[in-house]
Design a protein around this motif. Structure first.
Motif, PDB file in Angstrom:
ATOM      1  N   ASP A 120     124.127  62.863  35.997  1.00 16.96           N
ATOM      2  CA  ASP A 120     122.721  62.458  35.897  1.00 16.96           C
ATOM      3  C   ASP A 120     122.394  61.767  34.584  1.00 16.96           C
ATOM      4  O   ASP A 120     121.572  60.850  34.544  1.00 16.96           O
ATOM      5  N   VAL A 121     123.039  62.228  33.511  1.00 11.72           N
ATOM      6  CA  VAL A 121     122.754  61.634  32.198  1.00 11.72           C
ATOM      7  C   VAL A 121     123.115  60.153  32.210  1.00 11.72           C
ATOM      8  O   VAL A 121     122.334  59.286  31.826  1.00 11.72           O
ATOM      9  N   VAL A 122     124.332  59.878  32.674  1.00 11.78           N
ATOM     10  CA  VAL A 122     124.814  58.498  32.712  1.00 11.78           C
ATOM     11  C   VAL A 122     123.948  57.653  33.630  1.00 11.78           C
ATOM     12  O   VAL A 122     123.519  56.550  33.270  1.00 11.78           O
ATOM     13  N   ARG A 123     123.654  58.197  34.795  1.00 11.01           N
ATOM     14  CA  ARG A 123     122.870  57.424  35.757  1.00 11.01           C
ATOM     15  C   ARG A 123     121.472  57.158  35.224  1.00 11.01           C
ATOM     16  O   ARG A 123     120.918  56.073  35.386  1.00 11.01           O
ATOM     17  N   GLY A 124     120.924  58.173  34.562  1.00 16.37           N
ATOM     18  CA  GLY A 124     119.587  57.996  33.988  1.00 16.37           C
ATOM     19  C   GLY A 124     119.569  56.878  32.958  1.00 16.37           C
ATOM     20  O   GLY A 124     118.669  56.043  32.930  1.00 16.37           O
ATOM     21  N   ARG A 125     120.604  56.852  32.123  1.00 15.53           N
ATOM     22  CA  ARG A 125     120.644  55.808  31.094  1.00 15.53           C
ATOM     23  C   ARG A 125     120.859  54.435  31.701  1.00 15.53           C
ATOM     24  O   ARG A 125     120.325  53.432  31.214  1.00 15.53           O
ATOM     25  N   ILE A 126     121.635  54.364  32.755  1.00 15.59           N
ATOM     26  CA  ILE A 126     121.854  53.076  33.408  1.00 15.59           C
ATOM     27  C   ILE A 126     120.531  52.536  33.949  1.00 15.59           C
ATOM     28  O   ILE A 126     120.196  51.357  33.768  1.00 15.59           O
ATOM     29  N   LEU A 127     119.770  53.416  34.579  1.00 17.84           N
ATOM     30  CA  LEU A 127     118.495  52.952  35.150  1.00 17.84           C
ATOM     31  C   LEU A 127     117.518  52.549  34.049  1.00 17.84           C
ATOM     32  O   LEU A 127     116.875  51.500  34.134  1.00 17.84           O
ATOM     33  N   SER A 128     117.419  53.360  33.006  1.00 14.04           N
ATOM     34  CA  SER A 128     116.512  53.000  31.906  1.00 14.04           C
ATOM     35  C   SER A 128     116.941  51.693  31.274  1.00 14.04           C
ATOM     36  O   SER A 128     116.126  50.814  31.019  1.00 14.04           O
ATOM     37  N   GLY A 129     118.236  51.579  31.022  1.00 12.74           N
ATOM     38  CA  GLY A 129     118.748  50.371  30.377  1.00 12.74           C
ATOM     39  C   GLY A 129     118.446  49.128  31.187  1.00 12.74           C
ATOM     40  O   GLY A 129     118.037  48.101  30.645  1.00 12.74           O
ATOM     41  N   ASN A 130     118.623  49.231  32.504  1.00 15.53           N
ATOM     42  CA  ASN A 130     118.336  48.074  33.344  1.00 15.53           C
ATOM     43  C   ASN A 130     116.852  47.741  33.303  1.00 15.53           C
ATOM     44  O   ASN A 130     116.449  46.582  33.333  1.00 15.53           O
ATOM     45  N   TYR A 131     116.031  48.775  33.205  1.00 18.83           N
ATOM     46  CA  TYR A 131     114.584  48.529  33.111  1.00 18.83           C
ATOM     47  C   TYR A 131     114.264  47.702  31.873  1.00 18.83           C
ATOM     48  O   TYR A 131     113.521  46.729  31.935  1.00 18.83           O
ATOM     49  N   PHE A 132     114.869  48.082  30.740  1.00 17.27           N
ATOM     50  CA  PHE A 132     114.569  47.359  29.500  1.00 17.27           C
ATOM     51  C   PHE A 132     115.135  45.945  29.505  1.00 17.27           C
ATOM     52  O   PHE A 132     114.671  45.099  28.743  1.00 17.27           O
ATOM     53  N   LEU A 133     116.137  45.690  30.341  1.00 17.33           N
ATOM     54  CA  LEU A 133     116.728  44.360  30.387  1.00 17.33           C
ATOM     55  C   LEU A 133     116.089  43.439  31.414  1.00 17.33           C
ATOM     56  O   LEU A 133     116.415  42.255  31.472  1.00 17.33           O
ATOM     57  N   LEU A 134     115.172  43.977  32.226  1.00 17.80           N
ATOM     58  CA  LEU A 134     114.504  43.123  33.213  1.00 17.80           C
ATOM     59  C   LEU A 134     113.814  41.976  32.479  1.00 17.80           C
ATOM     60  O   LEU A 134     113.317  42.131  31.370  1.00 17.80           O
TER      61      LEU A 134
ATOM     62  N   GLU B  60     117.058  49.989  41.562  1.00 19.84           N
ATOM     63  CA  GLU B  60     118.161  50.600  42.320  1.00 19.84           C
ATOM     64  C   GLU B  60     119.116  49.528  42.821  1.00 19.84           C
ATOM     65  O   GLU B  60     120.329  49.715  42.854  1.00 19.84           O
ATOM     66  N   HIS B  61     118.554  48.383  43.209  1.00 20.69           N
ATOM     67  CA  HIS B  61     119.381  47.288  43.701  1.00 20.69           C
ATOM     68  C   HIS B  61     120.181  46.654  42.584  1.00 20.69           C
ATOM     69  O   HIS B  61     121.353  46.378  42.716  1.00 20.69           O
ATOM     70  N   LEU B  62     119.510  46.410  41.476  1.00 18.86           N
ATOM     71  CA  LEU B  62     120.189  45.727  40.377  1.00 18.86           C
ATOM     72  C   LEU B  62     121.276  46.603  39.757  1.00 18.86           C
ATOM     73  O   LEU B  62     122.310  46.120  39.355  1.00 18.86           O
ATOM     74  N   ALA B  63     120.988  47.898  39.676  1.00 18.94           N
ATOM     75  CA  ALA B  63     121.925  48.793  38.990  1.00 18.94           C
ATOM     76  C   ALA B  63     122.929  49.427  39.948  1.00 18.94           C
ATOM     77  O   ALA B  63     123.923  49.996  39.516  1.00 18.94           O
ATOM     78  N   LEU B  64     122.643  49.369  41.254  1.00 13.47           N
ATOM     79  CA  LEU B  64     123.449  50.057  42.263  1.00 13.47           C
ATOM     80  C   LEU B  64     123.625  51.518  41.884  1.00 13.47           C
ATOM     81  O   LEU B  64     124.705  52.107  41.981  1.00 13.47           O
ATOM     82  N   VAL B  65     122.552  52.084  41.375  1.00 13.51           N
ATOM     83  CA  VAL B  65     122.485  53.507  41.052  1.00 13.51           C
ATOM     84  C   VAL B  65     121.136  53.958  41.592  1.00 13.51           C
ATOM     85  O   VAL B  65     120.150  53.244  41.432  1.00 13.51           O
ATOM     86  N   ASP B  66     121.094  55.121  42.229  1.00 10.49           N
ATOM     87  CA  ASP B  66     119.802  55.506  42.803  1.00 10.49           C
ATOM     88  C   ASP B  66     119.142  56.653  42.052  1.00 10.49           C
ATOM     89  O   ASP B  66     119.797  57.441  41.382  1.00 10.49           O
ATOM     90  N   PHE B  67     117.855  56.715  42.180  1.00 13.19           N
ATOM     91  CA  PHE B  67     117.096  57.849  41.634  1.00 13.19           C
ATOM     92  C   PHE B  67     117.266  58.987  42.622  1.00 13.19           C
ATOM     93  O   PHE B  67     116.695  58.969  43.691  1.00 13.19           O
TER      94      PHE B  67
END
Lengths: 524, 527, 137
Positions: A370-384, C41-48
Motif C-alpha cells: 500500500d505504501v508504494v502504491r499510495g506514493r505512485i498515485l500521489s506522484g502521478n497526481y503531482f505530475l499531471l 488509475e489509468h495513467l498509473a495502472l495502480v488502483d485505489f
C-alpha cells in the motif's frame, strides 16, 4: 574478534591471527543465532565461504587485494547482486536474480570483501522503520541488550521480550542491525531522506551519507534518483573512511557521478579543534524533539566550545519545508521509477491475460504494498499537466531555497553543522505501527532530509544511551565533497564521547576473545 | 499552370517566402479551404551503438540479441549518453540552419506500452538540442520537370530521443511478441511547422530532408527500413479564419504514401466540414491498400505524458570556439564550430555546383541528386568524354535512367559502367556512328555481355558511311527515284525533304549522317 | 541528571507543538473528483484499493499544499544538485548486448526468444465496466 574494528580485523587477517574462513563462519553462525532480529533477507552462505576461501589463499601467498580482503560485509537488498536474489523487500521482486552487480558491490568484491548476504528494509526503501517490507520488520539488536533490559520495566516475565522490542529505524534497518549485532564489519545501505543515518542512530552505529555524485548508484534500485546515495554503516568513523575510500570515484556507467579525481584518504587524529567553526542550526530544534536529545545536542556543542572551537548559532530558514518538498519530489520520482515494474521482462507477473494493460494493472496491484502504491498515485497526481507547475516545479523551487540556505551558512565561515539525527530514541514496534507510513516518515525525516535535498555529506555518530538504555546519535553535515573534513571532525567527536559497546548475550557466546570493554561512564 | 505564370509575371524577384505565401494564397483563391500540413519526422541516427547504452544498432538480428540490461529496463540501470548521437543531431541542426542550444535537457515521457520497458521514453521536451531552422525544397510545377519552384518550411526543433522496441501482434494465439532490439536506438525528431499545403509539398520536403541526412551521414533515412518515419498533422480552415482542428496521420511507409495520405485527409476533412460535420482531434492511420485514413483505436480519455526532468542525466553542454574550456578532456567536448567547418556540401549546394560547372538545367540537377550515385556517374562520364556535359546529361537522364527504372536497378547495379558509356558517347561525338545507332549500341551494352561499344558497332555494322562519293551516289539515286517528292520540294514544300533523308537512311541501313545527307540533298536539289 | 534547558546555543525559538503544525493553515481544499481519480488509475495502472487509498491521496495533496506558503518569486527550479556539471559522453562503441538468454531468464513468460504480452494494448475498460473501488463513487 567480531567486535573489532575493520582495521583491527584486517591487521589480524594479515598477521594470521584469524583466517578469513574462520571469520566468515563465525559471522554466519552469529547470523543464525540472531535470526530473530530478521536483519537478513538472504544469507549467501555458499558463496560467502567460497569468497572467504579465496581470500585465505591470497593471504597465504601474502597477496591480499586490499584492506578489505576477507572481511565479511552485508549489503542492503536494494543493491543488485549477480546470482543472489535482490528483492527490495517487495513481492514485485521476490525471486528476482539480477544478472549484474551494482558498481559498489563489484568494487567490494574486487577488493576481496566477503558478501554475507542481503539485508532487510522497508519495501523499495520507502519508510523510516524497516517495518514495511514483505519479509517482516527488523528488530533493533539493542532491544535485547543488557543496557535496554536493565532500564525497561517488564510487564510480565514471558511476554515482555516480544512486546517491547524496538524498531531499528529505516529504511536501511537490516544493514544497521547487522553491523550493530556484529554479524558483519560494515554494511551498505542507501540514503534518500535519512535512510542510513536514521537506523544508524537508533542502532548505535556510524552511518555515513556521502555527497551526491561521489559514489556510483549504478545497480542501486532507485527511490529518488536525484537524492539517493549509497550509504555506509560501520562501527567506527575510521571504518567508514576505509569503506568510502574503496567505493568513491567516477563511474562511467552512472552519469550522475562527478568526473573529478577522488583520492582515498587516511583520517588524521585531530587534536586541535580551535580552527573549526561549528554551526548549530536553530530550526533543527524541531517539533517533537525529545528533551533528552536536545540536552545531548547542547552538551555536544559545549564539548566543542570547551575544546576551543568556534560554535555559532545559524539559521536554515526553510528547514521545515523540506519534508513537504521531499514529499512531492519523492512521490513524483517514485511514480516514474516504478513504471518499469509491469511483469513483462522480470519480476512478479499476474495471470491476467485479457490485455496488456489489465496484466500490468494486476501485476502492480499484486506486487506492490500500500505504501508504494499510495506514493505512485500521489506522484502521478503531482505530475499531471494541470498540477505540474503548482506542485512539482514549486517543490523544485523550494528545493533550491533549501540548498541555498546551506550555501549561505557555509559561506559565512561555518565548517560543519551539528544537529540531532532523530527526534527521539527508537520507538517500540507496537507504538510505531500506530501511525501510517507517510506520517511517520514525515516526522522522522525532518532532521536528515535537508542534507539529501542539498546533496551534502552527513554522518551519524553514536553519542550516548538514552534513559531507556537505547542509542542516541548526533549528526554532522559538511560541505560538498569535503568528506575528509567531515569525517575528521566526526572521528574527534567519537573519541570524546566513547559510546558504549552493546552487550548482547548471543555475541558473547560467539566471540570468546577478550574484548575491549569500553568505558560507559563518560557521556551520560 | 496559369497560376504559376501569373505569379511569376507579377512577382519575379521577390523573396521566396513572401512569393511562396502569395502563391499559396492564389492557390486558395480557387478553393474556399486552406489546407495546413505540418510534419513530425523521426530519423534513426546512424551510429554503432544506442543512444543511452552500448548495445548494437542493426536492422535485422535475432530477437532480443541487441539488448542491454538498460534497454530491458532492469532496475538499477542508468542511461549514459552516446557522443556520436549528439554529433549527428548537431550536424543535422546546422544543416537545417537551426540555432544549436548550448545547454539542452532530457525529460521522461510516461506511458505504458509493451514495447516501452521502462514505462517512459527519454526525450527532450523542455529544451531540445536545436531550434528555429528552415529547410528549402523544390517542387516541379509540371510533369516534365521543366519548371521548378523553391519553397521553405520552418523547422521548429530537433530533439534527441529513444526509439521503442517492436511489438508483433499474433492474433491467432492471442498474444503480442515483444522484441527490444530497437528499444533505445537514437532518434532525431525533426518537427516541421505547418507551412505546407498539400501532399506533394510534404513529400518534397521530406525527400529533401532525406537527401540532407544521407549526405551528412547522420541517418541512412531509408523509409522502407523504418529509419525515417513521418507523421503528418493536417487541418483545414477558411481563409482569414483561425486554424482548424488537426488530426495526426501515422503509419506512412513511403513518400508516395505520404503524399496520398495527406491529400486524402485534406479531402476528407473538407468533405466532412462541408457536410456540416466536425473534425475530431484524433490520430488516424493510413491504410495503403484502401488509400484512405482510418481512426486508430484511441486511448480511453485524454493522454497525459506527465513529463518530468530525467534525473539521471545532467544538462548536455555544447561548446563553440569562443566558449571552449581550457583544460577539459577533449573526448568530453563537442565543439559546434568544429562540426560546422566540416559539414559536407549539402544537396542544394551540390546542385548549384553541378549547374554552374556543367551548364545543365536546375531540373536536371534535381534528378541527378535524387538518384543515389547518379551525379557521380554523370561526372565520371563527363570526365572521360569530349561530348559536352549539356549533351551528356540527355543520355544520363533519358536513356540510362529509364533503363535503370525499367529493370529496377540502382546506379551501382548498372551493367553499363561510366567508362563504357563514355566510350560510346565518344564514338558518337567523333561522328563515327549516328545517334540512332548509338541507342542501338546502348541497348546491346545493357545486356552486360562484356562487349565494348566498338565491338558492337563492328558486329552490327553500324559505322557511319564515311565515303562522301558513295553517299552522293545514294542521294542521287533517291532523287532519281522520287520524282514526285522532288517536285514537291522544288515547289516549296520543305518538309518532304525529311522523307528523302529517311529514304537515304534506309538505303544506308541507318549508317548515314542525317545532317550530311540533308546538305547533299539540298545541294543537289538546288542545282 | 542535569536540568534540561535549552542552553545558550539555542535561543528560545518556540515552535507550535506537532499536531497543529502539520495541519494546513489553508482553507479546506476541494475533494478530488472521481474523473481525476479514474484518470490517475489509468495513467498509473495502480488502483485505489479502498476508501483508505483515496483518503491517502487527499491527505497527500493537502500536505503538499503547504508548499504554497513559501514565497518562491524569482527562484529557479532545481532539477538536481549537479545542474552545474556537464553530462558525461560515451564513445560510440558496442560494449553490451548479446545476452538474450540472461534477459529471458527473469521473464515469467516467453515465446522462443521473445518477451510475450497479452494481445494488443487494449485500454482498461471504462469505470462503469471495471471492477474498481471507484465504481461506487
Amino acid at each position: 574478534m567480531l567486535r573489532a574494528s575493520l582495521r583491527q580485523v584486517s591487521a589480524a587477517l594479515k598477521e594470521g591471527r584469524v583466517t578469513p574462513t574462520e571469520l566468515c563462519q563465525r559471522c554466519l553462525a552469529l547470523i543464525r543465532s540472531t535470526k530473530f532480529l530478521n536483519a537478513y533477507i538472504t544469507v549467501a552462505e555458499e558463496t560467502a565461504l567460497k569468497q572467504a576461501e579465496e581470500a585465505e589463499e591470497r593471504y597465504k601467498r601474502g597477496q591480499p587485494l586490499s584492506i578489505l580482503d576477507g572481511i565479511p560485509i552485508a549489503v542492503k537488498d536494494n543493491f543488485n547482486t549477480a546470482g543472489i536474489e535482490t528483492t527490495c523487500a517487495s513481492n514485485m521482486l521476490k525471486g528476482y536474480i539480477s544478472p549484474y552487480n551494482a558498481t559498489v558491490v563489484q568494487k567490494l568484491l574486487d577488493q576481496g570483501a566477503v558478501l554475507l548476504g542481503k539485508t532487510n528494509l522497508d519495501e523499495f526503501a520507502m519508510g523510516s522503520g524497516s517495518t514495511d517490507g514483505v519479509f517482516g520488520p527488523v528488530r533493533n539488536p539493542w532491544s535485547y541488550s543488557r543496557q535496554y533490559k536493565e532500564k525497561s520495566v517488564p510487564k510480565s516475565h514471558s511476554e515482555d521480550k516480544e512486546f517491547n522490542w524496538v524498531i531499528t529505524g529505516g529504511s536501511s534497518g537490516g544493514s544497521a542491525a547487522a553491523v550493530s549485532s556484529f554479524t558483519c564489519f560494515a554494511a551498505l545501505g542507501s540514503d534518500t531522506g535519512g535512510s542510513t543515518r536514521n537506523p544508524a542512530a537508533h542502532c548505535g552505529v556510524v552511518g555515513l551519507k556521502p555527497t551526491y555524485g561521489l559514489i556510483s548508484r549504478h545497480g542501486l534500485i532507485p527511490l529518488v534518483n536525484s537524492m539517493d546515495v549509497p550509504g555506509i554503516l560501520t562501527r567506527s568513523v575510521d571504518d567508514a573512511a576505509v569503506l568510502l575510500g574503496s567505493l568513491a570515484g567516477h563511474d562511467p556507467k552512472d552519469s550522475t557521478t562527478v568526473q573529478d579525481n577522488f583520492k582515498p584518504f587516511e583520517l588524521p587524529n585531530l587534536t586541535d579543534v580551535s580552527k573549526l567553526s561549528i554551526g548549530i542550526p536553530k530550526e533543527y530544534n524541531a517539533p517533537g524533539l525529545s528533551s533528552e536529545i536536545l540536552a545531548l545536542w547542547s552538551k555536544a556543542a559545549d564539548l566543542f566550545k570547551n575544546a576551543g572551537a568556534k560554535v555559532v548559532e545559524v539559521s536554515l530558514p526553510h528547514t521545515h519545508y523540506s519534508i513537504v518538498c521531499y514529499h512531492v519530489l519523492c512521490t513524483a520520482e517514485v511514480a516514474s521509477n516504478m513504471a518499469r515494474f509491469d511483469g513483462l521482462e522480470y519480476g512478479h507477473r499476474s495471470d491476467a491475460k485479457e490485455s496488456t494493460e489489465s496484466m500490468y494493472a494486476a501485476t502492480r496491484r499484486e506486487g506492490f504494498n500500500d505504501v508504494v502504491r499510495g506514493r505512485i498515485l500521489s506522484g502521478n497526481y503531482f505530475l499531471l499537466k494541470q498540477n505540474y507547475e503548482k506542485y512539482f516545479v514549486k517543490a523544485q523551487k523550494v528545493r533550491r531555497l533549501i540548498a541555498n540556505d546551506f550555501v549561505k551558512v557555509f559561506r559565512s565561515g561555518v565548517d560543519i553543522l551539528l544537529t540531532p539525527t532523530t527526534l527521539s530514541d527508537a520507538a517500540p514496534y507496537m507504538e510505531f505501527i500506530q501511525e501510517d507510513n507517510r506520517t511517520r516518515s514525515a516526522q522522522d525525516d525532518i532532521l536528515t532530509q535537508a542534507a539529501n535535498m542539498a546533496g551534502l555529506p552527513a554522518i551519524n555518530v553514536p553519542t550516548a544511551l538514552s534513559e531507556r538504555g537505547l542509542p542516541v546519535g548526533l549528526q554532522f553535515i559538511g560541505r560538498s565533497f569535503q568528506e575528509k573534513q567531515l569525517l575528521t571532525v566526526a572521528k574527534w567527536f567519537e573519541k570524546q564521547v566513547q559510546f558504549p559497546m552493546i552487550q548482547l548475550e548471543e555475541v558473547k557466546r560467539h566471540d570468546n576473545d577478550v574484548f575491549h570493554h569500553q568505558k560507559s561512564a563518560s557521556f551520560s | 499552370m496559369l497560376l504559376t505564370l501569373l505569379w511569376r509575371a507579377t512577382f519575379p524577384s521577390m523573396q521566396v517566402t513572401v512569393s511562396q505565401r502569395i502563391h499559396n494564397l492564389l492557390c486558395h483563391l480557387l478553393s474556399p479551404w486552406v489546407p495546413v500540413v505540418g510534419l513530425e519526422i523521426h530519423a534513426q541516427i546512424s551510429s554503432n551503438s544506442k543512444l543511452f547504452s552500448g548495445s548494437q544498432v542493426q536492422f535485422a538480428a535475432p530477437p532480443n540479441s541487441l539488448v542491454s540490461f538498460f534497454d530491458a529496463s532492469l532496475p538499477g540501470t542508468l542511461p549514459v549518453l552516446n557522443r556520436r548521437c549528439v554529433e549527428a543531431a548537431v550536424m543535422t541542426g546546422l544543416a537545417l540552419k537551426c540555432s544549436i542550444n548550448k545547454k539542452s535537457l532530457f525529460d521522461r515521457k510516461h506511458y505504458f506500452y509493451a514495447d516501452l520497458p521502462a514505462g517512459y521514453q527519454i526525450t527532450q521536451q523542455r529544451v531540445p538540442i536545436a531550434v528555429n531552422g528552415s529547410l528549402s525544397y523544390s517542387l516541379c510545377m509540371d510533369s516534365k520537370m521543366s519548371q521548378m519552384v523553391t519553397k521553405i518550411v520552418r523547422i521548429k526543433q530537433i530533439q534527441l530521443e529513444q526509439d521503442s522496441g517492436k511489438s508483433l501482434h499474433d492474433d491467432t494465439r492471442s498474444q503480442t511478441l515483444v522484441d527490444l532490439n530497437r528499444a533505445g536506438v537514437g532518434l532525431m525528431e525533426v518537427v516541421m511547422e505547418p507551412d505546407m499545403c498539400c501532399g506533394e509539398e510534404a513529400a518534397a520536403a521530406v525527400r529533401e530532408l532525406q537527401l540532407i541526412l544521407q549526405t551528412l551521414g547522420s541517418s541512412q533515412a531509408v523509409m522502407a527500413e523504418g529509419q525515417l518515419r513521418v507523421d503528418a498533422n493536417v487541418s483545414v480552415h477558411r481563409p482569414g479564419e483561425p486554424y482548424g482542428v488537426r488530426t495526426e496521420v501515422k503509419n506512412i511507409n513511403s513518400l508516395r504514401f505520404l503524399a496520398k495520405a495527406v491529400d486524402y485527409e485534406i479531402r476528407r476533412q473538407i468533405e466532412e466540414l462541408e457536410n456540416g460535420g466536425t473534425i475530431l482531434n484524433e490520430t488516424r492511420a493510413f491504410d495503403s491498400r484502401l488509400g484512405c485514413t482510418v481512426p486508430m483505436r484511441d486511448k480511453e480519455g485524454k493522454q497525459d505524458y506527465r513529463f518530468m526532468p530525467e534525473p539521471n542525466l545532467p544538462p548536455l553542454i555544447l561548446y563553440d570556439a569562443k566558449s571552449l574550456p581550457a583544460n577539459m578532456n577533449h573526448q568530453q567536448v563537442i565543439n559546434i564550430d568544429w562540426i560546422h567547418e566540416r559539414l559536407p556540401d549539402l544537396p542544394s549546394v551540390k546542385r548549384e555546383k553541378l549547374v554552374e560547372q556543367y551548364g545543365i538545367l536546375p531540373e536536371h540537377s534535381f534528378t541527378l541528386l535524387n538518384e543515389d550515385g547518379l551525379a557521380e556517374f554523370f561526372e565520371s562520364v563527363v570526365k572521360q568524354t569530349q561530348m559536352k556535359p549539356k549533351k551528356v546529361i540527355g543520355w544520363i537522364l533519358n536513356d540510362l535512367l529509364s533503363y535503370l527504372k525499367q529493370y529496377s536497378l540502382t546506379v551501382k547495379e548498372s551493367p553499363v559502367s561510366s567508362f563504357l558509356l563514355a566510350d560510346l558517347l565518344n564514338l558518337l561525338e567523333k561522328k563515327e556512328i549516328s545517334s540512332t545507332a548509338a541507342k542501338q549500341v546502348l541497348a546491346e551494352l545493357w545486356k552486360g555481355e562484356g562487349k565494348t561499344p566498338l565491338e558492337i558497332v563492328k558486329e552490327q555494322k553500324l559505322e557511319l558511311l564515311q565515303d562522301q562519293k558513295e553517299l552522293e551516289q545514294i542521294c542521287q539515286a533517291v532523287i532519281d527515284e522520287r520524282e514526285n517528292e522532288v517536285m514537291a520540294i522544288k515547289a516549296g514544300n520543305r518538309k518532304v525533304l525529311n522523307k528523302l533523308i529517311g529514304l537515304v537512311q534506309r538505303k544506308t541501313q541507318g549508317r548515314s549522317n542525317p545532317v550530311l545527307v540533308k546538305q547533299l540533298l539540298e545541294k543537289k536539289l538546288s542545282e | 541528571m542535569r536540568a534540561l534547558s535549552l542552553g545558550r546555543w539555542l535561543r528560545a525559538w518556540r515552535v507550535p507543538p506537532l499536531p497543529e503544525r502539520w495541519h494546513s493553515t489553508l482553507p479546506p481544499q476541494q475533494k478530488v473528483s472521481v474523473e481525476v481519480l479514474d484518470h490517475l488509475e489509468h495513467l498509473a495502472l495502480v488502483d485505489f484499493r479502498d476508501s483508505e487509498g483515496v483518503e491517502r491521496l487527499q491527505k497527500a495533496i493537502q500536505f503538499a499544499d503547504q508548499l504554497h506558503e513559501v514565497n518562491t518569486d524569482g527562484v529557479e527550479p532545481m532539477d538536481s544538485v549537479l545542474e552545474d556539471r556537464c553530462l558525461y559522453l560515451r564513445e560510440d562503441d558496442v560494449t553490451e548486448g548479446n545476452c538474450t538468454k540472461e534477459l529471458l531468464e527473469n521473464a515469467r513468460e516467453k515465446v522462443e526468444e521473445y518477451f510475450v504480452a497479452p494481445p494488443g494494448n487494449i485500454p482498461l475498460p471504462k469505470l462503469e465496466e471495471r471492477d474498481s473501488f471507484l465504481q461506487g463513487s
